[in-house]
Design a protein around this motif. Structure first.
Motif: not given
Length: 113
Positions: A4-16
């Motif tokens: 998962i290419y993730h940005n912890p500041r992004c809600g959709k990314s955290r949900d993923c």
């Protein structure tokens, strides 16, 4: 293994990330702002996504608007923009094997299975 290419500041990314953790999936979380992708990695990711480079760009980001919006850019120029400005990359991107999806909305991950 799911990447998962993730940005912890992004809600959709955290949900993923939470989704795969809840399923006890074996995941590798890549904080792409801390460990930016190089040209080769972005090119590979685009092949896995089976999409043009522009589809991987967050075109509403101020950097894009200020520097690239309205310009006719080649695939290579768009890839270079992603290399130079990792914040432009859509998130989250989920990779399984040789396939990937931009998980916006999260339900798109079913395309990998």
């Amino acid at each position: 293994m799911i990447t998962i290419y993730h940005n912890p500041r992004c809600g959709k990314s955290r949900d993923c990330v939470r989704h795969f953790e809840a399923e006890n999936s074996e995941i590798k979380v890549v904080h792409y702002l801390q460990s930016p992708l190089d040209r080769e990695a972005i090119t590979t990711l685009l092949q896995q996504l089976n999409c043009p480079a522009l589809q991987l760009v967050r075109t509403k980001e101020p950097i894009w608007i200020a520097n690239y919006k309205g310009k006719e850019l080649s695939e290579n120029e768009i890839i270079e923009a992603l290399v130079q400005h990792p914040i432009l990359m859509e998130r989250p991107v989920v990779v399984k094997g040789n396939k990937a999806v931009i998980a916006r909305p999260l339900e798109r991950i079913v395309e990998l299975f």
